[in-house]
Write an enzyme that holds these catalytic residues in place. Structure first.
Site, PDB file in Angstrom:
ATOM      1  N   ALA A  84      45.871   7.500  25.823  1.00  0.00           N
ATOM      2  CA  ALA A  84      44.713   7.104  26.689  1.00  0.00           C
ATOM      3  C   ALA A  84      44.504   5.575  26.918  1.00  0.00           C
ATOM      4  O   ALA A  84      43.961   5.517  28.218  1.00  0.00           O
ATOM      5  CB  ALA A  84      43.601   7.338  25.703  1.00  0.00           C
ATOM      6  N   THR A  85      45.304   4.730  26.302  1.00  0.00           N
ATOM      7  CA  THR A  85      45.027   3.397  26.799  1.00  0.00           C
ATOM      8  C   THR A  85      45.610   3.165  28.191  1.00  0.00           C
ATOM      9  O   THR A  85      45.045   2.684  29.190  1.00  0.00           O
ATOM     10  CB  THR A  85      45.538   2.421  25.623  1.00  0.00           C
ATOM     11  OG1 THR A  85      44.659   2.212  24.461  1.00  0.00           O
ATOM     12  CG2 THR A  85      45.792   1.021  26.362  1.00  0.00           C
ATOM     13  N   GLN A 192      37.707  11.552  22.902  1.00  0.00           N
ATOM     14  CA  GLN A 192      36.857  11.849  21.378  1.00  0.00           C
ATOM     15  C   GLN A 192      36.261  13.082  21.667  1.00  0.00           C
ATOM     16  O   GLN A 192      36.282  13.858  20.566  1.00  0.00           O
ATOM     17  CB  GLN A 192      35.820  10.790  21.291  1.00  0.00           C
ATOM     18  CG  GLN A 192      36.305   9.434  20.953  1.00  0.00           C
ATOM     19  CD  GLN A 192      36.804   9.475  19.542  1.00  0.00           C
ATOM     20  OE1 GLN A 192      36.551  10.020  18.610  1.00  0.00           O
ATOM     21  NE2 GLN A 192      37.728   8.577  19.278  1.00  0.00           N
ATOM     22  N   SER A 212      43.910  12.136  25.115  1.00  0.00           N
ATOM     23  CA  SER A 212      45.192  11.690  24.191  1.00  0.00           C
ATOM     24  C   SER A 212      45.343  12.738  23.227  1.00  0.00           C
ATOM     25  O   SER A 212      44.398  13.376  22.859  1.00  0.00           O
ATOM     26  CB  SER A 212      44.543  10.366  23.480  1.00  0.00           C
ATOM     27  OG  SER A 212      45.296   9.942  22.573  1.00  0.00           O
ATOM     28  N   HIS A 214      46.593  12.368  20.132  1.00  0.00           N
ATOM     29  CA  HIS A 214      46.349  12.288  18.486  1.00  0.00           C
ATOM     30  C   HIS A 214      44.947  12.200  18.121  1.00  0.00           C
ATOM     31  O   HIS A 214      44.570  12.018  17.182  1.00  0.00           O
ATOM     32  CB  HIS A 214      47.061  10.745  18.360  1.00  0.00           C
ATOM     33  CG  HIS A 214      46.269   9.635  18.487  1.00  0.00           C
ATOM     34  ND1 HIS A 214      45.458   8.735  17.470  1.00  0.00           N
ATOM     35  CD2 HIS A 214      46.033   8.797  19.599  1.00  0.00           C
ATOM     36  CE1 HIS A 214      45.010   7.851  18.163  1.00  0.00           C
ATOM     37  NE2 HIS A 214      45.450   7.772  19.271  1.00  0.00           N
ATOM     38  N   THR A 253      61.380   8.270  31.642  1.00  0.00           N
ATOM     39  CA  THR A 253      61.689   9.449  31.180  1.00  0.00           C
ATOM     40  C   THR A 253      60.740  10.157  30.345  1.00  0.00           C
ATOM     41  O   THR A 253      60.327   9.657  29.364  1.00  0.00           O
ATOM     42  CB  THR A 253      63.152   9.192  30.301  1.00  0.00           C
ATOM     43  OG1 THR A 253      64.241   8.845  31.253  1.00  0.00           O
ATOM     44  CG2 THR A 253      63.711  10.581  29.869  1.00  0.00           C
ATOM     45  N   CYS A 340      37.289  -7.120  11.721  1.00  0.00           N
ATOM     46  CA  CYS A 340      37.791  -8.479  11.080  1.00  0.00           C
ATOM     47  C   CYS A 340      38.639  -9.103  12.322  1.00  0.00           C
ATOM     48  O   CYS A 340      39.600  -8.670  12.776  1.00  0.00           O
ATOM     49  CB  CYS A 340      38.470  -8.358   9.992  1.00  0.00           C
ATOM     50  SG  CYS A 340      37.890  -8.454   8.526  1.00  0.00           S
TER      51      CYS A 340
END
Length: 416
Positions: A84-85, A192, A212, A214, A253, A340
């Protein structure tokens, strides 16, 4: 006397995985579909002179059809990417580069995924103007603000279908209609939502859509971009030069085994939505939320409850330090609302855009439910969360003051 804690469930394997908004496990059927293409059928789909290449190409085209069917598109409108990025980058930058002569203005939302926001920031450095729409306390944009943001030089609107942190679903159909009326392209990051919402790109007037694997029980490292071929056809300038794969939009590829996994995941997502499996996932989410409300006070739901993905629950536990909470429930895989960084602990920019106070943003936890979760896991997690929140609040002087009826905002704090 504090209320009795819910009893933990028996036979639940720890840790419990409630972070399905971050990634999902591969469905066994997806793994089974992928395995032959790792060794037995290893040909390059671009090799057109022998049976190994022909077989790989057939597998890729079947997957293209499976992905297209999931979103109501044509197989020729599916461009495979690394995820997706890359799809977001290709949509934003690819459209910008091709349509720069028409104008150099883009509209997006302050709560978009970083892949969208950082792509827009990159364009700003190249002289583009970007309007970042705000959201209300429920995480929703204002259609009136969107309408006012359009300009003659606007070439693209990018609004995600559902937010990755709070699960809030935007009014996509209305946005698509507004873009179509003004002749502006509409890109939607639907990552999402694909496993939980029925999406039809024609009905929603979506011109580009990021996918995406995953996030819908497929493998990592593979995704796709829907690029509409209607009249007029959407044009995207490639960001990767090479052999001209994927009709010149994305050279490289093709990873046959991963593409097969994406296709199978898309097929299973479609069947899951049609069978109503999403209702089971929603019931698990609701079971945890109801249990938390019955056993704890000072809970804040982040994001709209009505306009929300079935698998998402984002809650702030007031008067509990976020990192201490995460350590306390480390047997539950979930996400903190804080991120963080190398120099500081920053609250979620999504929650801050909604007007959530810094202290509450630091105490937020995102629970993401999925296909393989169970009621027993929810009950086990509920017992642990309630126990840890009560323990941490017993050590909080602020929580004690609130229970005594003291208005914390009225206190004049002195620095020493």
């Amino acid at each position: 006397m504090s209320p009795k804690s819910p009893a933990p469930a028996d036979g639940v394997r720890l840790p419990i995985y409630f972070d399905n908004n971050a990634t999902t496990p591969c469905d066994p059927k997806v793994v089974e579909a992928m395995l032959p293409w790792l060794f037995q059928n290893f040909g390059n789909p671009a090799s057109r002179t022998h049976s190994f290449g022909w077989a790989a190409n057939e597998a890729v085209e079947l997957a293209r059809e499976q992905v297209a069917t999931l979103i109501g598109a044509s197989p020729k409108e599916i461009v495979f990417t690394s995820g997706a990025t890359e799809s977001d980058n290709l949509a934003i930058k690819g459209v910008a580069r091709h349509y720069a002569r028409k104008g150099k203005h883009i509209i997006t939302v302050a709560t978009e995924h970083k892949a969208i926001l950082d792509s827009c920031h990159a364009l700003e450095r190249d002289g583009w103007e970007v309007t970042y729409l705000g959201v209300n306390a429920e995480g929703l944009i204002s259609l009136d603000e969107l309408k006012a943001a359009f300009r003659d030089e606007t070439v693209l609107v990018s609004v995600m279908y559902a937010n990755n942190e709070i699960g809030v679903v935007q009014p996509i159909k209305a946005i698509g209609a507004m873009c179509k009326e003004r002749g502006v392209l509409f890109h939607c990051d639907a990552v999402q939502a694909l496993a939980y919402e029925k999406i039809d790109v024609r009905e929603l007037n979506i011109d580009l859509l990021s996918i995406s694997a995953h996030k819908m029980y497929g493998p990592k490292g593979i995704g796709a971009l829907f690029v509409r071929r209607g009249r007029p056809r959407v044009r995207v300038q490639s960001m990767i030069d090479g052999g001209g794969h994927e009709r010149g939009m994305r050279s490289g590829t093709l990873a046959t085994h991963q593409i097969v996994g994406l296709g199978k995941a898309a097929e299973l997502a479609r069947l899951s939505i049609e069978s109503g499996e999403v209702n089971k996932i929603r019931a698990l989410r609701d079971r945890l939320w109801v249990g938390l409300q019955e056993n704890l006070d000072e809970l804040i739901l982040n994001g709209s409850w009505e306009h929300r993905l079935a698998n998402n629950l984002n809650v702030s536990f007031a008067y509990v330090e976020g990192e201490a909470m995460m350590m306390g429930i480390k047997q539950i895989a979930c996400s903190s609302g804080s991120a963080c960084t190398s120099a500081s602990l920053e609250p979620s920019y999504v929650l801050r855009a909604m007007g959530v106070e810094v202290e509450l943003a630091h105490t937020s936890i995102r629970f993401g439910f999925g296909r393989f979760n169970t009621e027993a896991e929810v009950d086990e997690a509920l017992a642990l969360i309630v126990e840890k929140v009560r323990f941490l609040r017993e050590m909080s002087p602020l929580y004690e003051m609130v229970k005594e009826g003291i208005d914390l905002k009225s206190i004049q704090w002195e620095a020493h």
